[in-house]
Structures are given as C-alpha cells and as structure tokens.
Design an enzyme around this catalytic site. Structure first.
Site, PDB file in Angstrom:
ATOM      1  N   THR A  49       0.817  -1.219   0.000  1.00 51.36           N
ATOM      2  CA  THR A  49       0.000   0.000   0.000  1.00 51.36           C
ATOM      3  C   THR A  49       0.848   1.265   0.000  1.00 51.36           C
ATOM      4  OG1 THR A  49      -1.685  -1.156   1.246  1.00 51.36           O
ATOM      5  CG2 THR A  49      -1.798   1.226   1.307  1.00 51.36           C
ATOM      6  N   THR A 106       2.030 -22.207  20.120  1.00 49.51           N
ATOM      7  CA  THR A 106       0.706 -21.881  20.661  1.00 49.51           C
ATOM      8  C   THR A 106      -0.082 -20.973  19.722  1.00 49.51           C
ATOM      9  OG1 THR A 106      -0.532 -20.830  22.452  1.00 49.51           O
ATOM     10  CG2 THR A 106       1.680 -19.979  22.051  1.00 49.51           C
ATOM     11  N   GLN A 107      -1.410 -21.176  19.692  1.00 52.43           N
ATOM     12  CA  GLN A 107      -2.218 -20.272  18.879  1.00 52.43           C
ATOM     13  C   GLN A 107      -2.581 -19.000  19.662  1.00 52.43           C
ATOM     14  OE1 GLN A 107      -6.374 -22.208  18.498  1.00 52.43           O
ATOM     15  NE2 GLN A 107      -5.013 -23.784  17.712  1.00 52.43           N
ATOM     16  N   CYS A 108      -2.161 -18.888  20.920  1.00 47.29           N
ATOM     17  CA  CYS A 108      -2.346 -17.629  21.662  1.00 47.29           C
ATOM     18  C   CYS A 108      -1.362 -16.605  21.095  1.00 47.29           C
ATOM     19  CB  CYS A 108      -2.010 -17.806  23.144  1.00 47.29           C
ATOM     20  SG  CYS A 108      -3.116 -18.926  23.998  1.00 47.29           S
TER      21      CYS A 108
END
Ligand code: ASP
Length: 344
Positions: free
Chosen positions: A17, A280-282
């Site tokens: 952008t 971890t997906q945290c």
C-alpha cells in the site's frame, strides 16, 4: 540520490500500500513508479543521510510474497552490504512479519540495521501513515555511534514503534497500529525523541562476516487445531508426499487432544522423519510441553517445542533449517534455541 555526509541508506521497494495510488477509473489500489514515491515526500531531502533507492521491477501486493522474493531482497542486501550503513525495506503489511522473519534467518551475522516498514494508507492519501513510518524508519536505520550502526538486526517499524522483526505479528487490518510483539519489548519508541531500548537490542559477534542463506525448504505445513478437527484431515496432511515438517498450532500452553489415534498420527510422522513443531495459537505467552498431562505425551514423542516463538518466525525458521539440511537429530536442539533472538 539525496546527498549527506552521514549514514548511507538503501531503500528497497517491494510493493504494498505504501507505494500505491488509486486508479481513478476503477477506484482500486495499484502500485506506481517508485521514483514518484520520493517525489511525494520532499521531506526526505531534509534527512541527515544519503539515500539510494532500488525497486522490484514489478512491485507486488505482499499476498504474492514467497521465498523467491525473499531471496531477491537478500541478494540486494548482500550486493549492497559494504557500501551502505543501513537498509529500509518497503513492504506490504499483510505478510511483512513473514518476510522480515525469513530475512532475519537468511542474514546470519548481520551487523547493520534492516528495517521493514509499510503503511495502512497509500502515501498520497491525506491522512496517510506512510510518511511517518518511512521517515522514522530511515532515521532509525541511520542511527550511528562512533561511526558504527547502533541497530544490528532485522526489525519492523510501524506506528511509532520499532520491533524485533521475528517477534511481530500483524494484528489489525484497519488500525494504524497494525503490529504487535507480545513476547518481546519494543527496541525503539518514537516520541519527541527516539528512545532506543539498548538493553533489548541483539548483540551480534562483530568479528563474524555476513553469511547469506538462500535455500528455504517449502515442504512444510501449518495446522491450526480446533475442537472437533477431523483426524482424517490431519492424517491426510501428514501423508503429503515430501513433507519434511509441520507447525502444529496448539491450544494455550501447547496442549492438543490426547486420543491414542491422534498421538499415533504424530508418532508415525516423527518416525518417518517429519519434524513437528508445537506453537501456541495464543498471541502471547509460551508453549510449556509437559505442564499439562495433554502435552506430556508430545514431549515423549519428540515433538519440538516452539516455546514463545510466533507462527511467522516458526514457519520461516523451519524453512531455513530444513533448507540448510540440518539433521533430524540436531533439529530439535537447534529449533529450541534462539538463533536471532526469536525465542526467549
Ligand atoms: N495488501 C497490502 C499488502 O500487504 C496491504 C498493505 O500494504 O498494508 O501488500
């Protein structure tokens, strides 16, 4: 080229952008000639550094990024390394954390700053965030003490903060504050003054020479677990031909379902030589394999702990280590250690 007696900065434009403008007919954003980017920011001439620029022949939206483009960026930095004090890479924000993480691994023994930046609004927009991001990135890349760069690592600058690149994640598609580094503090904060948090900077061995690694292995997969995920699907992914590694995005502190059949899929993959990384997906915090019963088995099977690494850094670190033909035996130890400050 903007002349100055001070730091020499190479500005590398890849797309995104920051260098786009609205097509008056269709209203959609398109990349425009990079030379116009400099015309749009006459303020650059006021900076106390010399800036040269180089652009991808065809600038891209960063959703088109891939390891071939990462190699192009690494090549440019390698060729121009000796004649510059710092590098600023303009890149779309969508996959910037992946590219910047990848470059952190590809550029070993980096002794100069490589600052990635971009923007949420195009540079021509009245309310653009592009000017501040670009100008401050150049200033940060120019920071010198006793003729040597202060920052000597790959970083990402966005909305008044400089982060270690391989600690970042894009967290917002609209806010100017689009990135976060939840497991590592900011390296620089931009206010009235630039506040450099020296204690958090990477301190590379200055005697070693830059080594650029250009082989990234893409025979990997990323699986995000969710309650109810089909074991059939997991098994199908694990049986993909040529698969060498899998990043498993797990729950909380690294927990997974504990069914025998699920663990069996992991066990036979590891026996076939597939590396499995537990991430971890945290967004913040760390995998602690063995903390809960459900992750004790993973440790026993030989699953690699990603600790507090981001998914972006895990993906690119795995591509880098597999590309370097690190043996299966060594992979666990190396992956679980910090190579470029990506793991605590
Ligand atoms: N889609 C754009 C890109 O990542 C968004 C941006 O530049 O921020 O290339």
């Amino acid at each position: 080229m903007i002349e100055s007696r001070n730091a020499k900065i190479l500005l590398i434009y890849t797309g995104g952008t920051i260098g786009m403008m609205k097509d008056p007919e269709t209203g959609s954003l398109k990349a425009f000639d990079f030379n116009n980017l400099l015309e749009k920011i006459p303020e650059l001439k006021l900076l106390d550094c010399s800036i040269t620029t180089i652009s991808f022949i065809n600038p891209i939206d960063s959703s088109e990024m891939n390891p071939d483009y990462w190699v192009q960026i690494a090549d440019i930095i390698e060729k121009k390394y000796n004649e510059n004090d710092g590098f600023v890479v303009l890149h779309g924000s969508d996959t910037m954390s992946y590219t910047a993480s990848a470059l952190s691994f590809m550029l070993e023994n980096l002794n100069k700053p490589v600052v990635f930046t971009g923007s949420q609004l195009p540079i021509g927009d009245l309310r653009t965030d592009a000017k501040e991001n670009l100008i401050t990135s150049i200033q940060i890349a120019s920071l010198m003490k006793n003729d040597a760069p202060i920052i000597r690592e790959v970083c990402l600058y966005f909305e008044y903060k400089l982060y270690r690149a391989n600690r970042t994640t894009k967290i917002n598609a609209e806010h100017f504050e689009a990135f976060a580094s939840l497991n590592y503090p900011e390296l620089v904060e931009s206010g009235v003054h630039l506040k450099v948090n020296k204690q958090f900077l990477l301190k590379p061995n200055l005697r070693r020479k830059l080594a650029v690694h250009k082989t990234m292995c893409t025979d990997i997969a990323l699986i995000k677990l969710f309650p109810g995920i089909s074991e059939k699907v997991i098994e199908t992914i694990f049986s993909s031909p040529n698969l060498k590694g899998v990043i498993l995005e797990t729950f909380g502190a690294g927990n997974t379902p504990s069914s025998i059949s699920f663990l069996q899929i992991l066990k036979s993959a590891i026996e076939r030589g597939v590396a499995i990384i537990n991430v971890t997906q945290c967004s913040g915090g760390s995998v602690l394999q063995g903390k809960y019963e459900s992750s004790k088995e993973l440790e026993k099977l030989g699953v690699i702990s990603g600790k507090d690494i981001t998914t972006e850094a895990a993906v690119t670190k795995l591509m880098y280590l597999l590309g370097a033909n690190v043996t299966n035996k060594a992979l666990k130890t190396i992956f679980e250690s910090s190579l470029r400050g990506e793991i605590t």
